[in-house]
Design an enzyme around this catalytic site. Structure first.
Site, PDB file in Angstrom:
ATOM      1  N   GLY A   1      49.150  89.971 108.374  1.00  0.00           N
ATOM      2  CA  GLY A   1      47.851  90.196 107.762  1.00  0.00           C
ATOM      3  C   GLY A   1      48.023  90.968 106.467  1.00  0.00           C
ATOM      4  O   GLY A   1      49.081  91.549 106.199  1.00  0.00           O
ATOM      5  N   CYS A   2      46.991  90.999 105.662  1.00  0.00           N
ATOM      6  CA  CYS A   2      47.046  91.660 104.353  1.00  0.00           C
ATOM      7  C   CYS A   2      47.531  93.102 104.440  1.00  0.00           C
ATOM      8  O   CYS A   2      47.082  93.865 105.284  1.00  0.00           O
ATOM      9  CB  CYS A   2      45.667  91.652 103.709  1.00  0.00           C
ATOM     10  SG  CYS A   2      45.100  90.028 103.209  1.00  0.00           S
ATOM     11  N   CYS A   3      48.429  93.449 103.565  1.00  0.00           N
ATOM     12  CA  CYS A   3      48.930  94.820 103.395  1.00  0.00           C
ATOM     13  C   CYS A   3      49.544  95.425 104.656  1.00  0.00           C
ATOM     14  O   CYS A   3      49.708  96.641 104.738  1.00  0.00           O
ATOM     15  CB  CYS A   3      47.818  95.737 102.861  1.00  0.00           C
ATOM     16  SG  CYS A   3      47.188  95.222 101.264  1.00  0.00           S
TER      17      CYS A   3
END
Length: 198
Positions: free
Chosen positions: A102-104
């Protein structure tokens, strides 16, 4: 530091060999990624021995099972820290190689005491390696990258490490130099798939 040393003592051997059937996944726990759900649901259910939860937040026993499997795959927004993060992950302990897709999810923050972030929490819990994204990415390219990485690892992972398969997986992305360049692996780089029984 002491937690990381304890985590390293848990290592079975280097290279780390994982049983592909000892995998736990969390798919779209916030129930707001319908395309990701559609992309992975059937594929995940066809993987021999894989267990997981889909379209609901994981419980503490489910998170415990995830951290104590050989491979943990998180497919949702961020790193899942809103369900279990920080010291809670460290306190549960773990031995899974974690793919936090997932993002970041792989982004670390520098502090006077060192680096902090979800990936570091997993390493401090005893996980030998963590794969995550350094910045925001598109969900469709994230899905394509993750599926390619897992397909290659299941196919070739007994001879080639997970780290070596990260670069070829970039080709699955429509934005290979943006999304494909975002994944990073922390920890032991030599992760192999033990497919001998498959």
């Amino acid at each position: 530091y002491q937690r990381r040393v304890r985590g390293l003592r848990k290592l079975r051997s280097v290279p780390v060999k994982l049983k592909s059937e000892d995998t736990f996944y969390i798919l779209d726990p916030q129930e707001n990624l319908p395309k990701t759900q559609e992309f992975f649901k059937d594929w995940l259910s066809k993987q021999d021995g894989w267990k997981g939860v889909s379209s609901k937040p994981p419980t503490i026993p489910e998170y415990t099972a995830a951290l104590n499997s050989d491979l943990f795959v998180y497919l949702g927004h961020g790193s899942g820290k809103e369900f279990l993060g920080g010291k809670s992950v460290q306190d549960l302990g773990g031995r899974a190689v974690a793919l936090l897709m997932g993002c970041c999810s792989g982004k670390l923050k520098s502090t006077p005491m060192g680096y902090t972030g979800t990936a570091m929490d997993y390493l401090l819990s005893g996980c030998p390696a963590v794969v995550g994204y350094l910045w925001n990415i598109t969900d469709r390219d994230c899905d394509r990258y993750t599926k390619k990485l897992l397909d290659l690892w299941l196919e070739k992972g007994s001879d080639v490490s997970l780290l070596a398969l990260m670069n070829p997986s970039r080709g699955a992305c429509k934005l290979p130099h943006l999304v494909g360049a975002a994944p990073v692996l922390y920890g032991v780089p030599d992760i192999l798939c033990d497919n001998t029984e498959l």
